[in-house]
Motif scaffolding. Sequence first.
Motif, PDB file in Angstrom:
ATOM      1  N   LEU A   1      10.404   3.342   2.072  1.00 31.35           N
ATOM      2  CA  LEU A   1      10.297   2.661   0.782  1.00 31.35           C
ATOM      3  C   LEU A   1      11.131   1.391   0.769  1.00 31.35           C
ATOM      4  N   PHE A   2      12.308   1.441   1.369  1.00 28.74           N
ATOM      5  CA  PHE A   2      13.155   0.244   1.464  1.00 28.74           C
ATOM      6  C   PHE A   2      12.459  -0.832   2.303  1.00 28.74           C
ATOM      7  N   MET A   3      11.890  -0.428   3.439  1.00 28.77           N
ATOM      8  CA  MET A   3      11.152  -1.381   4.265  1.00 28.77           C
ATOM      9  C   MET A   3       9.975  -1.975   3.487  1.00 28.77           C
TER      10      MET A   3
ATOM     11  N   PHE B   1       9.826   8.901   9.843  1.00 24.57           N
ATOM     12  CA  PHE B   1       9.692   8.294   8.515  1.00 24.57           C
ATOM     13  C   PHE B   1       8.556   8.869   7.678  1.00 24.57           C
ATOM     14  N   GLY B   2       8.145  10.098   7.948  1.00 22.36           N
ATOM     15  CA  GLY B   2       7.240  10.818   7.073  1.00 22.36           C
ATOM     16  C   GLY B   2       5.824  10.288   7.061  1.00 22.36           C
ATOM     17  N   VAL B   3       4.986  10.918   6.251  1.00 27.80           N
ATOM     18  CA  VAL B   3       3.572  10.565   6.213  1.00 27.80           C
ATOM     19  C   VAL B   3       3.366   9.159   5.661  1.00 27.80           C
ATOM     20  N   PHE B   4       4.242   8.695   4.775  1.00 28.66           N
ATOM     21  CA  PHE B   4       4.089   7.344   4.245  1.00 28.66           C
ATOM     22  C   PHE B   4       4.464   6.295   5.291  1.00 28.66           C
ATOM     23  N   GLY B   5       5.349   6.667   6.192  1.00 27.50           N
ATOM     24  CA  GLY B   5       5.624   5.790   7.329  1.00 27.50           C
ATOM     25  C   GLY B   5       4.408   5.672   8.225  1.00 27.50           C
ATOM     26  N   LEU B   6       3.679   6.776   8.378  1.00 30.47           N
ATOM     27  CA  LEU B   6       2.438   6.728   9.153  1.00 30.47           C
ATOM     28  C   LEU B   6       1.415   5.839   8.457  1.00 30.47           C
ATOM     29  N   SER B   7       1.350   5.902   7.125  1.00 26.42           N
ATOM     30  CA  SER B   7       0.442   5.030   6.381  1.00 26.42           C
ATOM     31  C   SER B   7       0.797   3.561   6.615  1.00 26.42           C
ATOM     32  N   PHE B   8       2.091   3.251   6.586  1.00 29.78           N
ATOM     33  CA  PHE B   8       2.567   1.894   6.846  1.00 29.78           C
ATOM     34  C   PHE B   8       2.060   1.418   8.209  1.00 29.78           C
ATOM     35  N   LEU B   9       2.160   2.286   9.208  1.00 32.93           N
ATOM     36  CA  LEU B   9       1.746   1.923  10.558  1.00 32.93           C
ATOM     37  C   LEU B   9       0.232   1.792  10.666  1.00 32.93           C
TER      38      LEU B   9
ATOM     39  N   SER C   1       9.343  -5.828   2.391  1.00 33.35           N
ATOM     40  CA  SER C   1       8.115  -6.485   2.849  1.00 33.35           C
ATOM     41  C   SER C   1       7.375  -7.185   1.714  1.00 33.35           C
ATOM     42  N   LEU C   2       7.550  -6.695   0.478  1.00 33.82           N
ATOM     43  CA  LEU C   2       6.863  -7.314  -0.656  1.00 33.82           C
ATOM     44  C   LEU C   2       7.261  -8.777  -0.840  1.00 33.82           C
ATOM     45  N   PHE C   3       8.478  -9.137  -0.449  1.00 38.06           N
ATOM     46  CA  PHE C   3       8.927 -10.523  -0.605  1.00 38.06           C
ATOM     47  C   PHE C   3       8.084 -11.488   0.229  1.00 38.06           C
ATOM     48  N   PHE C   4       7.466 -10.946   1.297  1.00 36.74           N
ATOM     49  CA  PHE C   4       6.621 -11.805   2.123  1.00 36.74           C
ATOM     50  C   PHE C   4       5.316 -12.164   1.423  1.00 36.74           C
ATOM     51  N   LEU C   5       4.992 -11.427   0.360  1.00 30.81           N
ATOM     52  CA  LEU C   5       3.757 -11.722  -0.373  1.00 30.81           C
ATOM     53  C   LEU C   5       3.978 -12.741  -1.479  1.00 30.81           C
ATOM     54  N   ARG C   6       5.210 -13.048  -1.831  1.00 32.93           N
ATOM     55  CA  ARG C   6       5.495 -13.912  -2.971  1.00 32.93           C
ATOM     56  C   ARG C   6       4.837 -15.289  -2.895  1.00 32.93           C
ATOM     57  N   PRO C   7       4.870 -15.972  -1.756  1.00 32.44           N
ATOM     58  CA  PRO C   7       4.248 -17.294  -1.721  1.00 32.44           C
ATOM     59  C   PRO C   7       2.752 -17.258  -2.004  1.00 32.44           C
TER      60      PRO C   7
ATOM     61  N   TRP D   1       0.820  -1.201   0.000  1.00 35.39           N
ATOM     62  CA  TRP D   1       0.000   0.000   0.000  1.00 35.39           C
ATOM     63  C   TRP D   1       0.862   1.261   0.000  1.00 35.39           C
ATOM     64  N   VAL D   2       1.931   1.268   0.770  1.00 38.06           N
ATOM     65  CA  VAL D   2       2.806   2.446   0.809  1.00 38.06           C
ATOM     66  C   VAL D   2       3.419   2.713  -0.562  1.00 38.06           C
ATOM     67  N   LEU D   3       3.830   1.669  -1.243  1.00 42.33           N
ATOM     68  CA  LEU D   3       4.426   1.858  -2.565  1.00 42.33           C
ATOM     69  C   LEU D   3       3.407   2.416  -3.554  1.00 42.33           C
ATOM     70  N   MET D   4       2.147   1.986  -3.437  1.00 41.43           N
ATOM     71  CA  MET D   4       1.117   2.537  -4.316  1.00 41.43           C
ATOM     72  C   MET D   4       0.839   4.002  -3.970  1.00 41.43           C
ATOM     73  N   GLU D   5       0.773   4.321  -2.689  1.00 42.14           N
ATOM     74  CA  GLU D   5       0.562   5.724  -2.286  1.00 42.14           C
ATOM     75  C   GLU D   5       1.684   6.614  -2.780  1.00 42.14           C
ATOM     76  N   TRP D   6       2.904   6.182  -2.560  1.00 35.98           N
ATOM     77  CA  TRP D   6       4.068   6.975  -2.954  1.00 35.98           C
ATOM     78  C   TRP D   6       4.125   7.136  -4.473  1.00 35.98           C
ATOM     79  N   GLY D   7       3.768   6.083  -5.206  1.00 38.29           N
ATOM     80  CA  GLY D   7       3.820   6.132  -6.658  1.00 38.29           C
ATOM     81  C   GLY D   7       2.863   7.153  -7.260  1.00 38.29           C
ATOM     82  N   ARG D   8       1.786   7.477  -6.544  1.00 47.05           N
ATOM     83  CA  ARG D   8       0.832   8.465  -7.056  1.00 47.05           C
ATOM     84  C   ARG D   8       1.465   9.841  -7.232  1.00 47.05           C
ATOM     85  N   LEU D   9       2.512  10.128  -6.480  1.00 48.72           N
ATOM     86  CA  LEU D   9       3.137  11.449  -6.541  1.00 48.72           C
ATOM     87  C   LEU D   9       3.739  11.740  -7.912  1.00 48.72           C
TER      88      LEU D   9
END
Length: 541
Positions: free
Chosen positions: A519-521, A155-163, A525-531, A119-127
């Motif tokens: 963004l690095f975190m 960690f900024g507003v996107f860090g808050l979104s992550f949380l 984290s995306l690797f946990f979705l691979r399975p 979700w954070v990557l999608m939010e950030w990508g909108r910029l």
Amino acid sequence: MIAALLFVISLNVVGWGQPHISPSLSVISSGVGFALFWFFLFKFQRRQKRFLFSAAWFFGVQLIQLSWLASPTYQGNYIYFVYLALSLWLGFQFGILSLFFPEKGPIPPKIILGIAGLWVLMEWGRLFILCGFAWNPLGLSMTGFPVQGQLASVFGVFGLSFLVVIVNLLATNFFLAPRKKTFLAFGGFFLFPYLFGGAHLAYHDVKEKEGLFHAALIQTALLPDEKELHAGKEDRFVHPYLQWYHVLNHLKQHEEKDLDLIVLPEYAVPFSSHAAVYPLSEIQQVIGDELGDLTSLLKEPLAEKRNEKWFVSNAFLVQALANHLDAEIVIGMDGESDEKNYNAAFHFIPHHHEILRYEKRILLPLAEYLPFAFLKPLVARYGIINFFTRGNKTKITEGKYPMSLSVCYEECFPHIMRKGRQKGAKLFVNVTNDGWYPYSRLPEQHFIHGRVRAVENGVPLLRACNTGVTVGVDSLGRTIARLENEKGKFELEKGALYVPVNLYSFSTLYTFWGDIFILFMSLISLFFLRPLNLSSIKGFI
């Protein structure tokens, strides 16, 4: 029945749970608002249904949060299409998250991290799509109260979104399996921002403070058809002489104060900055000696002599005002050079020859720039025939105090505001015109974004807006002063707000690493979705 009730309750809690609408409800939204919906979602096993319900639910949330956009007064009826299209797009993005939920709860910790990261990557990508879409990151729901939003400095507003996503997924687990373990996991993550925020505020409140910076923020409260001529609405137009007269009259409220800075909003007065359109003799009749002796400024590029008569520009009047009051001035005006037109903020220093011009870098499609040539006839129907050139760099003022200037929507972009702080700014100054969407929630929602930028970078913020919110905020995101009447109304209030700004600023981790950390975190984290990835998509198809 219970499922439908959860759908409706969660939609309203999250939709209306924004800091500018209800700070208290935003706390509930950031903690359990999404969880109430996700708990409802687990009642469906088929991924198609989960996706459709998720997309429809978040579409409804965005219809509430973006309702300010449905304002055809100055935009035209096409804005309804934009409003619906954006809400559908965001709903589709949110629906994607449902594809990664397990068939049954509770949700494993790795999947929780993966969903939050996605979700954070999608939010950030909108910029970075078209002009950039910065509205409504989930993290804003964590900024209703200063104590809750201090983690933005890490960690900024996107860090808050992550949380927010993590906390709500943990709350979902508790709803699905109400045990001590799931409650403690949810409670610990939910309370952490408050514990950090309390310690952060206490630490900085006892630090030695710097001196006060005295500013006057002017709100003209002029709607677009009052500021310049609109066909069919000529009776609403306020003559530029009167506009200048009112500006000077507003400043008289604070003539006994020793001002360091005066800020006027975006497009504060008609005409471009250096267009010599005012006959000096007429200006002197209107404002008298309010600007003192003007003869020393009668030279190009501030003034122009034609047929033995002097004509002066907006820049001439601003420089004269700065000299007369011995105060720096920041003002939003159109600027022209090399046959290019800019939406800009100007910085004037008393008795100084050079004027800093900062050109706006985030331009709004259709209103400020034309993304596609075939749209030109459409916008021409609404009187839009001229467009701006995009600016390309951050600029820091060189007056009494280093300031970073921004114009309107730019303060919603964390990476842009951070660059000003990195270049040495100790004060953010924003000039805005939200009058194109009158009588809506846009001004308040816009202000919330600006307030987060102050927290992210540990610097005070001054905002001067045509129709609000005109306000001063300290480096911890707390309001110093705000222009409004005794009933809390602000949009059409005219005047000059006096703000004694404490110049205390501090270095933050967010200024140091920006969005890279979160963004690095998120990528990890995306690797946990691979399975789950292939089976989710297969099941959806």
